[in-house]
Enzyme design. Sequence first.
Site, PDB file in Angstrom:
ATOM      1  N   HIS A   1     -29.299  29.907  16.881  1.00  0.00           N
ATOM      2  CA  HIS A   1     -27.845  29.848  16.698  1.00  0.00           C
ATOM      3  C   HIS A   1     -27.440  28.497  16.102  1.00  0.00           C
ATOM      4  O   HIS A   1     -26.585  28.425  15.217  1.00  0.00           O
ATOM      5  CB  HIS A   1     -27.146  30.059  18.039  1.00  0.00           C
ATOM      6  CG  HIS A   1     -27.388  31.421  18.625  1.00  0.00           C
ATOM      7  ND1 HIS A   1     -26.384  32.330  18.854  1.00  0.00           N
ATOM      8  CD2 HIS A   1     -28.537  32.041  19.010  1.00  0.00           C
ATOM      9  CE1 HIS A   1     -26.892  33.449  19.365  1.00  0.00           C
ATOM     10  NE2 HIS A   1     -28.209  33.275  19.475  1.00  0.00           N
TER      11      HIS A   1
ATOM     12  N   ASP B   1     -19.333  30.644  18.324  1.00  0.00           N
ATOM     13  CA  ASP B   1     -20.321  31.707  18.424  1.00  0.00           C
ATOM     14  C   ASP B   1     -19.698  32.856  19.229  1.00  0.00           C
ATOM     15  O   ASP B   1     -19.248  32.650  20.355  1.00  0.00           O
ATOM     16  CB  ASP B   1     -21.565  31.152  19.143  1.00  0.00           C
ATOM     17  CG  ASP B   1     -22.797  31.977  18.867  1.00  0.00           C
ATOM     18  OD1 ASP B   1     -22.705  33.211  18.963  1.00  0.00           O
ATOM     19  OD2 ASP B   1     -23.842  31.382  18.548  1.00  0.00           O
TER      20      ASP B   1
END
Length: 480
Positions: A17, A119
């Site tokens: 990520h 995110d």
Amino acid sequence: MDAAAHVLVFPWPLQGHINCMLHLAAALLDAGLHVTFLHTDHNLRRLASQPASSSPRLRLLSIPDGLPDDHPRSVAHLNDLMDSMRATGSAAYRALVLASSSNRAAYDDHPPVTCVIADGVMAFAIDVAEEIGVPAIAFRTASACSFLAYLSMRRLVELGEAPFPSDQPVSGVPGMEGFLRRRDLPRAPSRPSTSTAADDSGVVDPMLLNMGDCSAHSGKARALILNTSASMEAAALAHIAPHMSDVFAVGPLHAAAGTTRTASLWREDDGCIAWLDGHEDRSVVYVSLGSLTVISEEQLAEFLSGLAATGYAFIWVLRPDMVAGGTAVKMKILGLGGDKYSRVVEWAPQRDILRHRAVGCFLTHAGWNSTLEAAYEGVPMVCWTFFGDQLVNSRFVDTVWKTGVDIKDVCDRAFAVERAVRQAMESAEIRAAAQDMARQLRLDVAQGGSSSSQIKRLVAFIGELYVRDCHHTTTPADSS
Ligand code: UDP
């Protein structure tokens, strides 16, 4: 574009990520925006040996993740990380967004934060920003096809098509009716695709339902950004769009961003490229199962015997936390044929390896970053998947894009590895499909290509949010 627009980029604190959102940050910086990149304290300390940020418009900040420093933060403990981020992490994040978005005081000599890109795995990060009055955009680091599968999770359960290692076709994910099987659906880390102990009780791991709900929650954000391109995933993108306020397909971001920035949590081995230089074109298998996968010694032995049977040389990424009995295992691999034949490293410069002429195929877990990196370099893949989006990605690699071979859930694995590696190394059709895809992706990220145009549209969108925000928050006193 107003140069004072300032985006706070907040990744879920795991390697895959962080990498991908750092590439997004680089693209925003290239477009002239200010960026604050928000790590956790734990990760920022691990990155301390990395070069300092190269742009005066980039700032790195961190918040606590709430876990003790010696907590493993491994795949078996993802729920701990999620819980502590929701509690301690979100309180610290709220305080930081409040302080850094204040219109009256610049924070740390940087202009106030005008937008958050969080995110989408952390639904709280969207809600907190919007409550404070900072517009929030969701970013998902997974493929559009797996995002759509998560979005369909509750429907799949209703239809009795929950993830399970069977060939039963799935009708609950729109657009994938012809080829998706229950074995291709995202599975929880507690029930990996390598597990043989699954039962078809219909009980779905709460983590999958939670991921489904998180995916739906991105519809509450101002937009959703996906690290994919329209040429790879047009159908899935079209099915996602009605559930979101807007969708931007901007990938592959590692290629779209003009400047290459990395943030490895492990030290990269610096001898791989010289080692590859000593090998023939397309004669080496690159093996990496990403930053999270953990395998047993038995699984390692299966991999190894399959790989050894092909006779191809290989580079193997063996993270220190990846297999029980690490050092002994490494010696076992090294013992296979000497330095010229095998190279085992703790962490590799993956993108440089994939673009090296000596690499013939990539034995991978099919994490989305790895899939995109291989696709961009035109390298055929062999996918041995474990959990999450990997299971959907690998089905697309094998059956839709035809750029590799999917060997999930295969029983006779050593033989399957041997056969699949030979196929990926030697099949002219697979190589041609991989190279076609690479050519198309290069067009997508080039000036005027679909992903590059979407980045431009995203930058304009962020600028508009900022202008709208100024109009909302400017009081008569401010404007006098
Ligand atoms: N990676 C790397 N060196 C390695 C192994 C992986 O730089 O030795 C990088 C890889 O290039 C990718 C990321 O780590 O960008 C892994 O992300 P992915 O989504 O493929 O898998 P995850 O780690 O999230 O399971």
